[in-house]
Design a protein around this motif. Structure first.
Motif, PDB file in Angstrom:
ATOM      1  N   VAL A  98      -0.277  12.222   1.571  1.00  0.00           N
ATOM      2  CA  VAL A  98      -0.375  13.599   2.060  1.00  0.00           C
ATOM      3  C   VAL A  98       0.681  14.470   1.384  1.00  0.00           C
ATOM      4  CG1 VAL A  98      -0.108  15.095   4.085  1.00  0.00           C
ATOM      5  CG2 VAL A  98      -1.467  12.995   4.249  1.00  0.00           C
ATOM      6  N   ALA A  99       1.911  13.981   1.313  1.00  0.00           N
ATOM      7  CA  ALA A  99       2.986  14.756   0.679  1.00  0.00           C
ATOM      8  C   ALA A  99       2.671  15.031  -0.785  1.00  0.00           C
ATOM      9  CB  ALA A  99       4.314  14.013   0.817  1.00  0.00           C
ATOM     10  N   SER A 100       2.150  14.037  -1.474  1.00  0.00           N
ATOM     11  CA  SER A 100       1.771  14.204  -2.878  1.00  0.00           C
ATOM     12  C   SER A 100       0.654  15.238  -3.018  1.00  0.00           C
ATOM     13  CB  SER A 100       1.341  12.860  -3.461  1.00  0.00           C
ATOM     14  OG  SER A 100       0.887  13.015  -4.777  1.00  0.00           O
ATOM     15  N   ALA A 101      -0.352  15.158  -2.155  1.00  0.00           N
ATOM     16  CA  ALA A 101      -1.460  16.122  -2.197  1.00  0.00           C
ATOM     17  C   ALA A 101      -0.943  17.532  -1.959  1.00  0.00           C
ATOM     18  CB  ALA A 101      -2.522  15.758  -1.159  1.00  0.00           C
ATOM     19  N   LYS A 102      -0.056  17.703  -0.991  1.00  0.00           N
ATOM     20  CA  LYS A 102       0.450  19.032  -0.650  1.00  0.00           C
ATOM     21  C   LYS A 102       1.217  19.672  -1.805  1.00  0.00           C
ATOM     22  CE  LYS A 102       0.423  18.760   4.373  1.00  0.00           C
ATOM     23  NZ  LYS A 102      -0.322  19.970   4.725  1.00  0.00           N
ATOM     24  N   GLU A 103       1.776  18.850  -2.695  1.00  0.00           N
ATOM     25  CA  GLU A 103       2.469  19.382  -3.872  1.00  0.00           C
ATOM     26  C   GLU A 103       1.491  19.927  -4.910  1.00  0.00           C
ATOM     27  OE1 GLU A 103       4.866  16.202  -5.376  1.00  0.00           O
ATOM     28  OE2 GLU A 103       6.252  16.256  -3.689  1.00  0.00           O
ATOM     29  N   GLN A 104       0.214  19.541  -4.800  1.00  0.00           N
ATOM     30  CA  GLN A 104      -0.756  19.874  -5.833  1.00  0.00           C
ATOM     31  C   GLN A 104      -1.854  20.833  -5.370  1.00  0.00           C
ATOM     32  OE1 GLN A 104      -1.993  16.233  -8.034  1.00  0.00           O
ATOM     33  NE2 GLN A 104      -0.645  15.211  -6.575  1.00  0.00           N
ATOM     34  N   ILE A 105      -1.780  21.275  -4.121  1.00  0.00           N
ATOM     35  CA  ILE A 105      -2.828  22.138  -3.582  1.00  0.00           C
ATOM     36  C   ILE A 105      -2.226  23.432  -3.050  1.00  0.00           C
ATOM     37  CG2 ILE A 105      -4.279  20.159  -2.961  1.00  0.00           C
ATOM     38  CD1 ILE A 105      -3.443  20.673  -0.011  1.00  0.00           C
TER      39      ILE A 105
ATOM     40  N   ILE B 211       0.844  -1.193   0.000  1.00  0.00           N
ATOM     41  CA  ILE B 211       0.000   0.000   0.000  1.00  0.00           C
ATOM     42  C   ILE B 211       0.879   1.242   0.000  1.00  0.00           C
ATOM     43  CG2 ILE B 211      -1.873  -1.165   1.217  1.00  0.00           C
ATOM     44  CD1 ILE B 211      -1.072   0.545   3.673  1.00  0.00           C
ATOM     45  N   THR B 212       0.316   2.326  -0.494  1.00  0.00           N
ATOM     46  CA  THR B 212       1.009   3.606  -0.428  1.00  0.00           C
ATOM     47  C   THR B 212       0.766   4.184   0.953  1.00  0.00           C
ATOM     48  OG1 THR B 212       0.587   3.963  -2.779  1.00  0.00           O
ATOM     49  CG2 THR B 212       1.203   5.895  -1.466  1.00  0.00           C
ATOM     50  N   PRO B 213       1.831   4.461   1.691  1.00  0.00           N
ATOM     51  CA  PRO B 213       1.643   5.016   3.042  1.00  0.00           C
ATOM     52  C   PRO B 213       0.903   6.355   3.004  1.00  0.00           C
ATOM     53  CG  PRO B 213       3.912   4.318   2.692  1.00  0.00           C
ATOM     54  CD  PRO B 213       3.229   4.263   1.359  1.00  0.00           C
ATOM     55  N   VAL B 214       0.088   6.594   4.011  1.00  0.00           N
ATOM     56  CA  VAL B 214      -0.682   7.830   4.078  1.00  0.00           C
ATOM     57  C   VAL B 214       0.235   9.056   4.042  1.00  0.00           C
ATOM     58  CG1 VAL B 214      -0.877   7.991   6.603  1.00  0.00           C
ATOM     59  CG2 VAL B 214      -2.679   8.919   5.150  1.00  0.00           C
TER      60      VAL B 214
END
Length: 133
Positions: A10-17, A3-6
């Motif tokens: 979160v880090a990926s989301a923060k790069e896009q928001i 699984i992709t760790p949470v």
């Protein structure tokens, strides 16, 4: 199963928001151009208090409440104001903002550090929160 760790999500989301500093978020809300949305669980809200004027939209219902086509839609989300989401520490809010962006929302951001940082810096807290009706 892998699984992709949470933490990675979160880090990926923060790069896009967009992430607003506490001060910028507070100033935008005070100027009437943004609206705080507290996505924490109701138990956190009752235990810790909340930010005055924030709308409470629990994370589990957020997408349903903001979607005008949903039978659960809440009119508080029919606004031109930027929605500034926050949770306890800006993990859930990062994922929530990314999800809402994926839904097509553009005028949306999260607040850096979440409610924990808000409380730590001594900003105003209220005990009772209003929930979207």
């Amino acid at each position: 199963m892998t699984i992709t760790p949470v933490k990675t999500l979160v880090a990926s989301a923060k790069e896009q928001i967009e992430t607003l500093s506490q001060e910028d978020a507070e100033a935008q809300v005070a100027a009437g151009v943004s609206q705080f949305v507290d996505i924490r669980d109701i138990r956190e809200l009752k235990r810790e208090g909340g930010i005055p004027g924030a709308i409470h939209a629990p994370r589990g219902m957020l997408e349903f409440w903001v979607d005008p086509a949903s039978p659960y839609h809440k009119p508080e989300f029919n606004t031109d104001k930027k929605l500034v989401l926050f949770c306890a520490s800006a993990w859930r809010s990062a994922l929530a903002v990314k999800t809402l962006q994926d839904m097509g929302f553009e005028n949306i951001a999260e607040m850096e550090g979440g409610f924990g940082a808000w409380k730590k810096r001594g900003a105003m807290i209220e005990e009772q929160k209003k929930e979207a009706k």
